[in-house]
Design a protein around this motif. Structure first.
Motif, mmCIF file in Angstrom:
data_model
loop_
_atom_site.group_PDB
_atom_site.id
_atom_site.type_symbol
_atom_site.label_atom_id
_atom_site.label_comp_id
_atom_site.label_asym_id
_atom_site.label_seq_id
_atom_site.Cartn_x
_atom_site.Cartn_y
_atom_site.Cartn_z
ATOM 1 N N GLU A 1 68.416 62.093 -39.779
ATOM 2 C CA GLU A 1 69.502 61.488 -40.543
ATOM 3 C C GLU A 1 70.748 62.349 -40.476
ATOM 4 N N GLY A 2 71.872 61.715 -40.743
ATOM 5 C CA GLY A 2 73.112 62.479 -40.716
ATOM 6 C C GLY A 2 74.303 61.623 -41.107
ATOM 7 N N GLU A 3 75.432 62.313 -41.273
ATOM 8 C CA GLU A 3 76.702 61.631 -41.526
ATOM 9 C C GLU A 3 77.559 61.794 -40.280
ATOM 10 N N TYR A 4 78.232 60.739 -39.917
ATOM 11 C CA TYR A 4 78.937 60.699 -38.637
ATOM 12 C C TYR A 4 80.364 60.191 -38.826
ATOM 13 N N ARG A 5 81.234 60.628 -37.909
ATOM 14 C CA ARG A 5 82.630 60.188 -37.972
ATOM 15 C C ARG A 5 83.136 59.800 -36.598
ATOM 16 N N PHE A 6 83.820 58.664 -36.591
ATOM 17 C CA PHE A 6 84.447 58.160 -35.360
ATOM 18 C C PHE A 6 85.920 57.987 -35.675
ATOM 19 N N PRO A 7 86.822 58.445 -34.793
ATOM 20 C CA PRO A 7 88.242 58.444 -35.152
ATOM 21 C C PRO A 7 88.920 57.098 -34.917
ATOM 22 N N ALA A 8 90.070 56.943 -35.533
ATOM 23 C CA ALA A 8 90.968 55.859 -35.159
ATOM 24 C C ALA A 8 91.499 56.157 -33.760
ATOM 25 N N VAL A 9 91.638 55.104 -32.959
ATOM 26 C CA VAL A 9 92.022 55.266 -31.554
ATOM 27 C C VAL A 9 93.080 54.209 -31.227
ATOM 28 N N TYR A 10 93.963 54.541 -30.292
ATOM 29 C CA TYR A 10 95.006 53.599 -29.865
ATOM 30 C C TYR A 10 94.615 52.960 -28.531
ATOM 31 N N GLN A 11 94.760 51.639 -28.455
ATOM 32 C CA GLN A 11 94.354 50.921 -27.242
ATOM 33 C C GLN A 11 95.222 51.298 -26.044
ATOM 34 N N TYR A 12 96.462 51.557 -26.281
ATOM 35 C CA TYR A 12 97.465 51.804 -25.236
ATOM 36 C C TYR A 12 97.433 50.824 -24.069
ATOM 37 N N ARG B 1 76.659 56.833 -42.495
ATOM 38 C CA ARG B 1 75.424 57.578 -42.747
ATOM 39 C C ARG B 1 74.302 56.770 -42.128
ATOM 40 N N MET B 2 73.492 57.432 -41.343
ATOM 41 C CA MET B 2 72.399 56.724 -40.693
ATOM 42 C C MET B 2 71.134 57.570 -40.748
ATOM 43 N N ARG B 3 69.996 56.887 -40.912
ATOM 44 C CA ARG B 3 68.716 57.576 -40.738
ATOM 45 C C ARG B 3 67.780 56.667 -39.956
ATOM 46 N N GLY C 1 56.645 58.706 -31.081
ATOM 47 C CA GLY C 1 57.934 58.199 -30.635
ATOM 48 C C GLY C 1 58.074 56.697 -30.760
ATOM 49 N N ARG C 2 57.284 56.081 -31.603
ATOM 50 C CA ARG C 2 57.484 54.649 -31.852
ATOM 51 C C ARG C 2 58.506 54.504 -32.980
ATOM 52 N N LEU C 3 59.549 53.780 -32.715
ATOM 53 C CA LEU C 3 60.607 53.612 -33.712
ATOM 54 C C LEU C 3 60.135 52.657 -34.795
ATOM 55 N N LEU C 4 60.404 53.026 -36.046
ATOM 56 C CA LEU C 4 59.900 52.230 -37.163
ATOM 57 C C LEU C 4 61.008 51.578 -37.977
ATOM 58 N N GLY C 5 61.978 52.385 -38.343
ATOM 59 C CA GLY C 5 62.978 51.823 -39.240
ATOM 60 C C GLY C 5 64.327 52.497 -39.095
ATOM 61 N N ARG C 6 65.349 51.766 -39.487
ATOM 62 C CA ARG C 6 66.702 52.327 -39.458
ATOM 63 C C ARG C 6 67.449 51.862 -40.693
ATOM 64 N N ASP C 7 68.236 52.777 -41.237
ATOM 65 C CA ASP C 7 68.977 52.522 -42.474
ATOM 66 C C ASP C 7 70.406 53.025 -42.250
ATOM 67 N N VAL C 8 71.359 52.125 -42.363
ATOM 68 C CA VAL C 8 72.742 52.459 -42.025
ATOM 69 C C VAL C 8 73.670 52.042 -43.152
ATOM 70 N N GLU C 9 74.528 52.961 -43.536
ATOM 71 C CA GLU C 9 75.648 52.614 -44.422
ATOM 72 C C GLU C 9 76.902 53.064 -43.702
ATOM 73 N N GLY D 1 73.597 55.661 -33.323
ATOM 74 C CA GLY D 1 72.200 55.254 -33.228
ATOM 75 C C GLY D 1 71.496 55.881 -32.039
ATOM 76 N N GLU D 2 72.214 55.910 -30.909
ATOM 77 C CA GLU D 2 71.588 56.444 -29.707
ATOM 78 C C GLU D 2 71.393 57.955 -29.776
ATOM 79 N N SER D 3 72.263 58.642 -30.516
ATOM 80 C CA SER D 3 72.037 60.089 -30.650
ATOM 81 C C SER D 3 70.811 60.334 -31.540
ATOM 82 N N GLN D 4 70.542 59.420 -32.473
ATOM 83 C CA GLN D 4 69.329 59.582 -33.287
ATOM 84 C C GLN D 4 68.073 59.268 -32.474
#
Lengths: 152, 749
Positions: free
Chosen positions: B197-208, B306-308, B315-323, B384-387
Motif C-alpha cells: 500500500e502507499g500514497e501516490y502523486r501524479f502531477p498536472a501536465v500540459y498537453q502542448y 491511496r492504493m492497496r 502471487g495470486r491477486l486478491l483485492g484492490r482498494d483505491v481512493e 496499480g502496476e507498480s503495486q
C-alpha cells in the motif's frame, strides 16, 4: 521604418514598426503563413525561417534585422530543387502528422544538409535538431528520414 | 480464438502503409490552420486574465481601454446580462467571462477587440480591475479540508454531454464521485498473505498542442460561423447554440487542420468568449492564444491516490482498494469523465475477488483540467502496476509471470455491466517484454519494467458519414472527424477506397464543417477509425450497393461514370451513400465502452545514481488494433504517445504556487526533444481482428501514453529505486536514492 530585403528570391520593400517581429511581417504583411507561431521564446522551432541560409526563430527576430538580407520561408524552399529529396523522405517515412512543426523542421534540416553540418551519426542529428520540437511523431520517423538523406 | 476473424477479403487499400493524403500540403507550408485564416473586416481579440487565484471583482473600468485607438469593443461579464452565460458540457459551471468573481489565476475577466493585435493588447493593459482576494483552495488537500472555501454555490447543473447517467449533487468542492464495489474488500485484505500500500502523486501536465487554441467568430444576423481549432465541432456547436439561444442549424463550425490536439482541443474552450466578443463588436473577431494562454486554458488533472493491493504468497491477486482525488481546477470541463475513466482503470485488468474504488473530482483554485490523451488510465496505471510489481518482488516472482497468472482473458468481465475484455493481454505483454530483452542479463544500473492496463475508449458511439460519387467517377467522403495529425483523412480515404475499389487519388476527404459534414460525436477517445471509420465503410457500401443495382451486377470501378450517366441520363448528378453508427444498447457509459483500448508497454532504463538521471534505453509498446488500416500510421501513433509518455513520466509537470502557475513558458516547462528519443523504440502491432470497427479494427494511439510512464516506473524500481511520485525527475529520484540509503542499483541477477 522602411527597408528592403529579399524574400524567397524576390526583392521586397517593407514598411514596419521598429519593434515588429519578422514572423508577423512574413505572416500578416506578406501572407507567408508557412512559418508558424507557437512558443514565442525560441524553444520550439515552429517559426524557423532561413536568414542568409541560416535557420533563425522568426518569433524572436526583428523584421528590421532582415534588412538587406535574404529570407527563405517554406514557400520558397518548396520551389527549390533540393526540397524534392526532403519531401520524398518525409512522405515515405510518414514524418508528418499535424504538420504544424513541419515547415520549421524541414527548413532546419534543409539548411543543415546544404551546409554539410549533418554527419550520418544519429547522436549528431539529434543534437542538431533539438531546437525543433514535434509533439506528434515521437521524432523516430523524422530521424529515419534524415538518416536516409545524410546517407544519400 | 479470434483467428478466423482476421481472414478478410481486402481489395488493396486497407492494411497498406499508403502515404498520408495531407503530407505534401503540410510539407510545403500550404496546410492552413485557424491562425492562418482571416475573414474580411476581421478584428483581433485579446483576453485580460486574472492574476489572482480566487477573488471578488470589486471594480472593473474599461473606459480607458475603449478609448485606445483602434479598439472597437471591450467585453465584460456585464455584457452577458441578456443570456444564461454558463457553459460546460459536463457541468454547466463556467461563465463566458468572469462574473463578479474569479476562481483561478488566468481566468478571463474581459476581452478586447481591435483592428490590430497590438491595439487589442494595449486595450487589455488599459483595463482597470480591482480584485479583493478570497480564501484560497489551491490544492486538493486545501479544497477538501474542513471549512475550505467552496468554489461554486447553488444547484449543480448538468451539461448537455456529461454522459455519466444521473449526475449526483455537488458535495463541498467535489463535483463528481465515482464508486465501484465488488466483493468483500475488508475480508479479503484481512486474510491476504501479502498487502502492498502507499500514497501516490501524479502531477498536472500540459498537453502542448503546438498550435494554440484559435477561433474566428463571425455573426451574420442570427447566424454565427466559427473557424475553430476544436476536436469536437458538433459538441461545440451544441454548446454555442445553447449559450446564445440559437437553433443548431444557425451555428456553423468549420475546422481546418488542427496543429495537434491530444485532448487539449476537446469540447468547448475559447469559442464562447470569441463568439461573445464578435457579438458585441458586430464584426468578425479572431482570438489566437499565446502558449501561456493555452497553458491556462486546459491541462491534465493532477492526482493524489491511496492504493492497496492484496495477494497470496503464490502471487495470486486478491483485492484492490483505491481512493483518489483528481484536481479538476476551478471548472469541471471534462473532469467527471476523466474521473470515471480513471475509476475504470484503477483496478487494472486482473481477476479480483474484491475491488473498491472511490474517485473524486475536486474543484480547486487552479486552471481548469480536461482531457489529455489516455486520461484516467495514465493517472492510475502506473500506480496499480507498480503495486503488482511490488507483489511480484515480495513473492519472488517474475513480473511477466505474475501478470500471466492474473490477467483477464478475452470474454471475461472487466467491470460489471460493461463490455467484456476484447483483447489478448497476456500475448500483448509477452510480446513487449521480449522486445526489450526480458529475461536476458542486464547491465549494471539498468532496470526493465512492463505494464498492462485498459482504457475505456470510443466515447458515445454515434457517427455518420456521406460518400458522394461525382459524375466523373471521383469520390468525396464527408465525415465530421477532425484531422489533428493522427491521419484520419488518410484512413477514411483508405476505407472508402477499399470498399469502392478505387485508388486513393480518386478520393477526397475535406475537413469537418458542421453545415456539410454529417454528425460525428467527437474526435477523441481513439474512436475515429473505429466509429467514424465504420460509418464511412457503411456509406461506401451503400454507394456500392446502389452502383450494383444500376449495373445489374458487380460494378466495375472503371465504369462508375457510365453508371452515373445510366442513372441520370447526362454527365451530371451524383450518387450518395450514407452510413450511420448508433448505440446497440443505450450507449451509456455504464454499458460501455465501445472497446477497451490496450495499454501495454515495456521499458529498459539506465540510472545514474550520482544525479538521479534516467536514460531510456529501450521501449516497446503494443498497438493491439484488431486490424491495422494503415500500419505505418499505427506505428507513428504509438511512437508519438511513447515520447509523450517519456515526458509525462520523467519530467513534465505544471507547478502551481498558491494557485498561480509558475512555469507558463516552454523555457520552464520542458517537453521531449530529439535528444529524449529512446535508443530503441518499437511498436508491436497485434492484429487479432477483435475490434468493433471496420474489418475488425479498433482504435489506438492513447494506450502507450498510459503504459509507458508505468513501465518506466517499474523499470526504475527494478534498478533499485521504487517511486511513488511522478515525474521521475533527477532531483526527485536522487532524493529517493538518499532515502533508500544510497543503493547503487541492482547488480546482475
Amino acid at each position: 521604418v522602411r527597408f528592403e530585403l529579399t524574400v524567397n528570391g524576390e526583392r521586397a520593400t517593407l514598411e514596419a514598426e521598429p519593434q515588429e517581429l519578422l514572423l508577423d511581417v512574413l505572416r500578416d504583411g506578406l501572407g507567408l503563413t508557412g512559418a508558424k507561431r507557437s512558443c514565442d521564446v525560441q524553444v520550439c522551432g515552429a517559426c524557423t525561417v532561413l536568414l542568409d541560409g541560416e535557420p533563425v526563430s522568426a518569433c524572436c527576430t526583428l523584421a528590421y534585422e532582415a534588412r538587406g538580407r535574404d529570407v527563405t520561408t517554406i514557400e520558397g524552399l518548396a520551389e527549390r530543387p533540393q526540397f524534392a529529396a526532403v519531401e520524398e523522405a518525409f512522405v515515405r517515412h510518414a514524418g508528418v502528422q499535424c504538420g504544424y512543426c513541419t515547415p520549421g523542421m524541414v527548413l532546419t534540416i534543409a539548411s543543415l544538409l546544404e551546409s554539410g553540418e549533418l554527419g550520418g551519426g544519429e547522436a549528431e542529428i539529434r543534437r542538431a535538431l533539438a531546437g525543433n520540437i514535434c509533439r506528434c511523431t515521437g521524432y523516430r520517423a523524422i530521424l529515419e528520414a534524415v538518416q536516409e538523406l545524410t546517407a544519400a | 480464438m479470434t483467428a478466423e476473424a482476421t481472414v478478410v477479403e481486402r481489395a488493396g487499400a486497407v492494411g497498406q502503409a499508403l502515404p498520408r493524403v495531407d503530407a505534401v500540403e503540410k510539407l510545403r507550408g500550404r496546410a492552413q490552420f485557424v491562425g492562418d485564416l482571416s475573414v474580411p473586416g476581421m478584428l483581433h481579440g485579446k483576453v485580460l486574465r486574472s492574476g489572482v487565484a480566487h477573488g471578488r471583482i470589486v471594480a472593473l473600468d474599461t473606459s480607458a481601454a475603449e478609448s485606445v485607438p483602434g479598439v472597437v469593443s471591450v467585453l465584460t461579464g456585464a455584457d452577458l446580462a441578456d443570456m444564461d452565460p454558463y457553459y460546460g458540457h459536463a457541468i454547466r459551471d463556467r461563465p463566458v467571462v468572469a462574473i463578479d468573481r474569479v476562481r483561478f489565476a488566468g481566468e478571463p475577466i474581459a476581452a478586447a477587440a481591435a483592428v490590430s493585435e497590438a491595439a487589442a493588447e494595449a486595450a487589455v493593459r488599459a483595463i482597470r480591475v480591482e480584485l479583493e482576494e478570497l480564501p484560497l483552495a489551491g490544492t486538493v488537500e486545501e479544497a477538501l479540508a474542513p471549512g475550505a472555501p467552496e468554489l461554486h454555490q447553488g444547484p449543480q447543473r448538468a451539461g448537455l454531454f456529461h454522459g455519466l447517467g444521473e449526475l449526483p449533487p455537488r458535495d463541498g468542492n467535489v463535483c463528481y464521485r465515482y464508486g465501484l464495489d465488488r466483493g468483500e474488500v475488508e475480508a479479503v485484505f484481512a486474510h491476504a498473505d501479502v498487502v502492498v500500500e502507499g500514497e501516490y502523486r501524479f502531477p498536472a501536465v500540459y498537453q502542448y498542442a503546438m498550435e494554440t487554441h484559435s477561433v474566428i467568430a463571425e455573426w451574420r444576423g442570427d447566424e454565427v460561423t466559427l473557424w475553430a481549432s476544436c476536436q469536437h465541432p458538433f459538441l461545440v456547436r451544441a454548446e454555442i447554440a445553447a449559450l446564445f439561444a440559437l437553433p443548431l442549424s444557425n451555428v456553423r463550425i468549420v475546422v481546418p487542420y488542427l496543429g495537434g490536439g491530444f485532448g487539449s482541443k476537446s469540447y468547448t474552450k475559447m469559442e464562447p468568449i470569441t463568439v461573445a466578443l464578435a457579438r458585441k463588436a458586430r464584426r468578425p473577431v479572431r482570438v489566437v492564444n499565446a502558449v501561456s494562454d493555452s497553458m491556462l486554458t486546459t491541462r491534465r488533472h493532477g492526482l493524489v491516490a491511496r492504493m492497496r493491493t492484496a495477494a497470496t504468497r503464490e502471487g495470486r491477486l486478491l483485492g484492490r482498494d483505491v481512493e483518489c482525488w483528481f484536481d479538476t481546477g476551478a471548472y469541471a470541463d471534462n473532469g467527471p469523465r476523466v474521473v470515471a475513466t480513471g475509476g475504470d482503470a484503477a483496478p487494472g485488468p486482473y481477476r479480483w475477488e474484491a475491488v473498491r474504488v472511490r474517485a473524486d473530482c475536486v474543484y480547486t483554485n487552479t486552471s481548469p483540467a480536461g482531457s489529455y490523451r489516455a486520461f484516467g488510465a495514465a493517472h492510475l496505471q502506473w500506480i496499480g502496476e507498480s503495486q503488482v510489481d511490488e507483489i511480484a518482488r515480495r513473492c519472488g516472482l517474475d513480473a511477466v509471470e505474475v501478470r500471466r497468472r492474473n490477467l483477464l482473458v478475452p470474454g471475461e468481465e472487466v467491470r460489471p455491466g460493461g463490455k467484456p475484455l476484447d483483447a489478448d493481454l497476456i500475448g500483448d505483454v509477452e510480446k513487449v517484454a521480449e522486445a526489450v530483452g526480458w529475461g536476458k542479463p542486464k547491465e549494471p544500473r539498468t532496470g526493465r519494467g512492463v505494464s498492462v492496463g485498459l482504457l475505456a475508449a470510443g466515447a458515445h458511439p454515434v457517427s455518420t458519414a456521406t460518400v458522394r460519387l461525382e459524375a466523373d467517377g471521383n469520390v468525396v467522403v464527408l465525415v465530421g472527424t477532425t484531422e489533428k495529425g493522427q491521419g484520419a483523412r488518410t484512413v477514411m480515404a483508405q476505407i472508402a477506397a477499399e470498399v469502392l475499389g478505387l485508388p486513393l487519388e480518386r478520393i477526397r476527404v475535406p475537413g469537418a464543417d458542421t453545415r456539410f459534414t454529417p454528425y460525428d460525436r467527437s474526435t477523441g477517445a481513439s474512436r475515429s477509425t473505429t466509429l467514424a471509420g465504420l460509418a464511412v465503410q457503411r456509406a461506401a457500401q451503400d454507394l456500392r450497393d446502389q452502383l450494383a443495382e444500376i449495373a445489374g451486377g458487380d460494378p466495375d470501378p472503371a465504369e462508375y461514370p457510365e453508371l452515373v450517366v445510366k442513372r441520370f441520363g447526362f454527365a451530371g448528378g451524383e450518387l450518395i451513400g450514407t452510413g450511420e453508427v448508433h448505440p446497440e444498447g443505450t450507449g451509456s457509459y455504464a454499458e460501455g465502452p465501445v472497446f477497451w483500448e490496450v495499454c501495454v508497454a515495456a521499458a529498459e532504463i539506465r540510472l545514474d545514481p550520482e544525479t538521479g538521471a534516467i536514460e531510456v534505453l529501450r521501449t516497446a509498446t503494443c498497438a493491439d488494433v484488431g486490424t491495422a488500416i494503415n500500419p505505418q500510421l499505427v506505428e507513428r501513433q504509438d511512437e508519438g504517445a511513447t515520447l509523450q509518455g517519456i515526458g509525462n513520466g520523467l519530467f513534465e509537470e505544471l507547478v502551481f504556487a498558491d494557485g498561480v502557475l509558475t512555469n507558463d513558458t516552454l523555457l520552464d516547462y520542458r517537453v521531449p526533444t530529439f535528444e529524449d528519443v529512446p535508443g530503441s523504440m518499437r511498436c508491436v502491432i497485434v492484429e487479432n481482428g477483435d475490434g468493433p470497427g471496420p474489418w475488425g479494427a479498433k482504435g489506438c494511439g492513447e494506450g502507450a501514453l498510459a503504459a509507458v510512464p508505468a513501465a518506466l516506473t517499474n523499470a526504475l524500481a527494478d534498478a533499485g529505486v521504487p517511486m511513488r511520485e511522478l515525474p521521475l525527475s533527477p532531483e526527485r529520484v536522487w532524493r529517493r536514492i538518499q532515502e533508500l540509503d544510497a543503493p547503487r542499483g541492482q547488480e546482475d541477477e
